[in-house]
Design a protein around this motif. Structure first.
Motif, PDB file in Angstrom:
ATOM      1  N   SER A   1       3.657  -2.037   7.889  1.00 11.02           N
ATOM      2  CA  SER A   1       3.232  -0.720   7.419  1.00 11.02           C
ATOM      3  C   SER A   1       3.008  -0.761   5.905  1.00 11.02           C
ATOM      4  CB  SER A   1       4.297   0.328   7.762  1.00 11.02           C
ATOM      5  OG  SER A   1       3.958   1.578   7.182  1.00 11.02           O
ATOM      6  N   PHE A   2       1.804  -0.367   5.501  1.00 18.22           N
ATOM      7  CA  PHE A   2       1.458  -0.339   4.072  1.00 18.22           C
ATOM      8  C   PHE A   2       1.558   1.073   3.496  1.00 18.22           C
ATOM      9  CE2 PHE A   2      -0.225  -4.332   5.389  1.00 18.22           C
ATOM     10  CZ  PHE A   2      -0.186  -5.153   4.271  1.00 18.22           C
TER      11      PHE A   2
ATOM     12  N   LYS B   1      -1.126  -2.911   9.395  1.00 17.79           N
ATOM     13  CA  LYS B   1      -2.004  -4.075   9.547  1.00 17.79           C
ATOM     14  C   LYS B   1      -1.268  -5.236  10.195  1.00 17.79           C
ATOM     15  CE  LYS B   1      -5.173  -3.344   5.659  1.00 17.79           C
ATOM     16  NZ  LYS B   1      -5.763  -3.967   4.457  1.00 17.79           N
ATOM     17  N   ASP B   2      -2.024  -5.981  11.012  1.00 18.66           N
ATOM     18  CA  ASP B   2      -1.489  -7.208  11.585  1.00 18.66           C
ATOM     19  C   ASP B   2      -1.497  -8.267  10.474  1.00 18.66           C
ATOM     20  OD1 ASP B   2      -0.616  -8.754  13.943  1.00 18.66           O
ATOM     21  OD2 ASP B   2      -2.431  -9.909  13.537  1.00 18.66           O
TER      22      ASP B   2
ATOM     23  N   ARG C   1      -0.819  -5.877  -4.148  1.00 19.26           N
ATOM     24  CA  ARG C   1      -1.588  -4.740  -4.675  1.00 19.26           C
ATOM     25  C   ARG C   1      -1.723  -3.619  -3.651  1.00 19.26           C
ATOM     26  NH1 ARG C   1      -6.279  -8.332  -7.672  1.00 19.26           N
ATOM     27  NH2 ARG C   1      -5.122  -8.696  -9.619  1.00 19.26           N
ATOM     28  N   GLU C   2      -1.951  -3.978  -2.395  1.00 17.83           N
ATOM     29  CA  GLU C   2      -2.150  -2.931  -1.386  1.00 17.83           C
ATOM     30  C   GLU C   2      -0.840  -2.239  -1.035  1.00 17.83           C
ATOM     31  OE1 GLU C   2      -4.468  -2.197   2.839  1.00 17.83           O
ATOM     32  OE2 GLU C   2      -4.633  -4.111   1.773  1.00 17.83           O
ATOM     33  N   MET C   3       0.252  -3.006  -1.053  1.00 16.54           N
ATOM     34  CA  MET C   3       1.537  -2.429  -0.668  1.00 16.54           C
ATOM     35  C   MET C   3       2.187  -1.645  -1.812  1.00 16.54           C
ATOM     36  SD  MET C   3       4.007  -2.251   1.728  1.00 16.54           S
ATOM     37  CE  MET C   3       4.032  -3.633   2.858  1.00 16.54           C
ATOM     38  N   PHE C   4       2.095  -2.179  -3.063  1.00  8.74           N
ATOM     39  CA  PHE C   4       2.829  -1.576  -4.171  1.00  8.74           C
ATOM     40  C   PHE C   4       1.974  -1.213  -5.372  1.00  8.74           C
ATOM     41  CE2 PHE C   4       5.792  -4.375  -1.873  1.00  8.74           C
ATOM     42  CZ  PHE C   4       6.709  -3.428  -1.451  1.00  8.74           C
ATOM     43  N   GLY C   5       0.667  -1.415  -5.300  1.00 10.14           N
ATOM     44  CA  GLY C   5      -0.225  -0.993  -6.364  1.00 10.14           C
ATOM     45  C   GLY C   5      -0.543  -2.048  -7.400  1.00 10.14           C
ATOM     46  N   SER C   6       0.388  -2.986  -7.661  1.00  6.60           N
ATOM     47  CA  SER C   6       0.136  -4.041  -8.641  1.00  6.60           C
ATOM     48  C   SER C   6       1.030  -5.235  -8.346  1.00  6.60           C
ATOM     49  CB  SER C   6       0.383  -3.545 -10.068  1.00  6.60           C
ATOM     50  OG  SER C   6       1.764  -3.365 -10.303  1.00  6.60           O
ATOM     51  N   VAL C   7       0.668  -6.374  -8.955  1.00  5.32           N
ATOM     52  CA  VAL C   7       1.447  -7.587  -8.755  1.00  5.32           C
ATOM     53  C   VAL C   7       2.820  -7.462  -9.412  1.00  5.32           C
ATOM     54  CG1 VAL C   7       1.529 -10.067  -9.246  1.00  5.32           C
ATOM     55  CG2 VAL C   7      -0.631  -9.009  -8.598  1.00  5.32           C
ATOM     56  N   ASP C   8       2.852  -6.905 -10.619  1.00  4.46           N
ATOM     57  CA  ASP C   8       4.125  -6.772 -11.342  1.00  4.46           C
ATOM     58  C   ASP C   8       5.096  -5.854 -10.611  1.00  4.46           C
ATOM     59  OD1 ASP C   8       3.174  -8.407 -13.360  1.00  4.46           O
ATOM     60  OD2 ASP C   8       2.325  -6.743 -14.499  1.00  4.46           O
TER      61      ASP C   8
ATOM     62  N   GLU D   1      -3.871 -11.644   2.979  1.00  5.35           N
ATOM     63  CA  GLU D   1      -2.591 -10.945   2.970  1.00  5.35           C
ATOM     64  C   GLU D   1      -1.601 -11.765   3.791  1.00  5.35           C
ATOM     65  OE1 GLU D   1      -3.713  -7.186   4.479  1.00  5.35           O
ATOM     66  OE2 GLU D   1      -4.425  -6.417   2.556  1.00  5.35           O
ATOM     67  N   THR D   2      -0.836 -12.586   3.093  1.00  3.19           N
ATOM     68  CA  THR D   2       0.092 -13.510   3.743  1.00  3.19           C
ATOM     69  C   THR D   2       1.471 -13.356   3.135  1.00  3.19           C
ATOM     70  OG1 THR D   2      -1.655 -15.111   4.225  1.00  3.19           O
ATOM     71  CG2 THR D   2       0.588 -15.940   4.227  1.00  3.19           C
TER      72      THR D   2
END
Length: 425
Positions: free
Chosen positions: A134-135, A141-142, A186-193, A228-229
């Motif tokens: 769940s994002f 997404k699978d 990025r998709e889950m939390f908005g940014s890499v940091d 997305e791995t």
């Protein structure tokens, strides 16, 4: 005096005179050519300009070709040219029997290879599974989840962007941690940091993100890693599958030269531990590296041939100028012939002028062609490759162009009738 001795002395004297005459003629021919250039410096410079451009183009094209080749090979090597992938491809049986006959790779196979093949320095299994993640915002997404060992980072040359990769302590303690790709973060939390330190769930079990990663080079989808791995410790991934069975194991060989022998040994060890009809396929990048090298060399050769057209154009310019030069010096040619100059001497004089123009332009062109990569190497950190063979080829080509395109005007000058030449106004 013995007639035979007298004849031998006369023959030796004539040979000495002929040698001296030829030496004198050679030096005189060069002197006449240089005097001709001094009297028309601008024409000489403009004629040599074509050769300057041509030889500089050859050297620069070779430099560009070698730079491109070096870049391509470096990019391929980043993927891992001393890496061997072993994959289970199938076993005996057809249809439903395939399930019975599945003969997957195991951690014991990996340990056996490490124990029996000395050239293997690192390894990692890849336990592949999928889960619906769940994002947020109702987006599910699978997602690909890979269970790997801590050595996987080095085996696959991964770049850790933030945080860290899990280590042996995480593996042995079965820590529920994860390293994720940039698109996932990025998709889950908005940014890499922002992703590092955050928690998400796989099959209802909370995992903490300890780092983000990317591959060292874009493999254009030709890899087990999707956009997305999620990477998790192999010991934890076993909870979701309940088995040590894997379809892929990656091995890192000590050096690229040892890859062929190591690949055969890995095949032997693994096949000895499984059913005779089981198929295990090995992959490495040596063939890709060789093919890329051949393609880049072929492209460089084509570019050199294109640059050689510039040399041919410069040669045509030399021929035109030399023909005009012959026409303007008809009376001089007539006087020289009247004073005893031979066909060979006249031809060599004009041929020498053509070769000197071409070679002088070639030398300046080599200087210009080498100045560019040398300047880049001096003022930047990028080590542009420089090929001395390109200089030798360029100078040889420039000399050849002078001989080929200087032959026509030299022959025309040598064939002139001295009487007609003296009457020319």
């Amino acid at each position: 005096m013995n007639p035979a001795v007298q004849h031998a002395r006369e023959h030796a004297f004539q040979e000495t005179l002929l040698s001296a005459r030829r030496t004198m003629l050679a030096s005189e021919i060069l002197k006449l050519a240089i005097d001709s250039f001094r009297s028309s410096k601008l024409r000489f410079a403009l004629t040599a300009l074509g050769m300057v451009i041509g030889t500089a183009s050859v050297i620069l094209v070779v430099t560009i070709g070698l730079t491109g080749r070096q870049f391509i090979l470096n990019e391929i090597q980043k993927i891992g040219t001393n890496e061997v992938e072993v994959e289970y491809s199938g076993a005996g049986g057809v249809g439903s029997e395939k399930v019975i006959y599945n003969d997957f790779l195991t951690r014991d196979d990996e340990k056996a290879v490490l124990a029996q093949v000395p050239s293997v320095v690192a390894s990692s299994p890849v336990l592949q599974t999928h889960d619906r993640i769940s994002f947020g915002g109702g987006v599910v997404k699978d997602t690909l989840v890979l269970g790997v060992s801590p050595q996987y980072k080095d085996v696959r040359n991964l770049i850790i962007l933030n945080g860290r990769f899990f280590d042996d302590e995480d593996q042995n303690a079965h820590i529920f941690c994860a390293v994720v790709t940039v698109p996932f973060a990025r998709e889950m939390f908005g940014s890499v940091d922002a992703a590092v330190g955050q928690t998400f769930s796989i099959s209802g079990i909370p995992f903490t993100i300890i780092g983000t990663f990317k591959e060292s080079v874009d493999t254009f989808g030709e890899t087990e890693i999707a956009d997305e791995t999620i990477l998790i410790p192999f010991s934890v991934a076993r909870y979701f599958t309940g088995t040590d069975n894997v379809k892929q194991i990656y091995f890192t060989i000590r050096s690229m030269d040892e890859v062929p022998d190591a690949t055969r040994e890995i095949q032997r060890v693994i096949k000895s531990r499984h059913k005779p009809n089981s198929v295990y396929t090995t992959f490495d990048l040596r063939e890709l590296l060789t093919m890329a090298s051949r393609i880049s060399m072929a492209l460089t050769a084509v570019l050199v041939l294109v640059a050689a057209v510039t040399l041919a154009v410069g040669g045509v310019g030399i021929m035109n100028i030399m023909l005009a030069n012959v026409r303007s010096r008809i009376r001089e040619i007539g006087i020289r012939k009247a004073l005893g100059a031979t066909y060979r001497e006249i031809k060599l004089q004009f041929l020498a002028e053509a070769v000197i123009i071409s070679l002088a332009g070639g030398l300046v062109g080599c200087f210009v062609g080498l100045a560019v990569p040398l300047s880049i190497r001096l003022f930047t950190d990028y080590p542009l490759p420089i090929s001395l063979w390109s200089v030798i080829i360029a100078l040889a080509a420039a000399t050849g162009v002078g001989v080929v395109f200087g032959t026509v005007p030299a022959t025309r000058a040598a064939q002139m009738d001295p009487v007609e030449a003296l009457k020319y106004e």
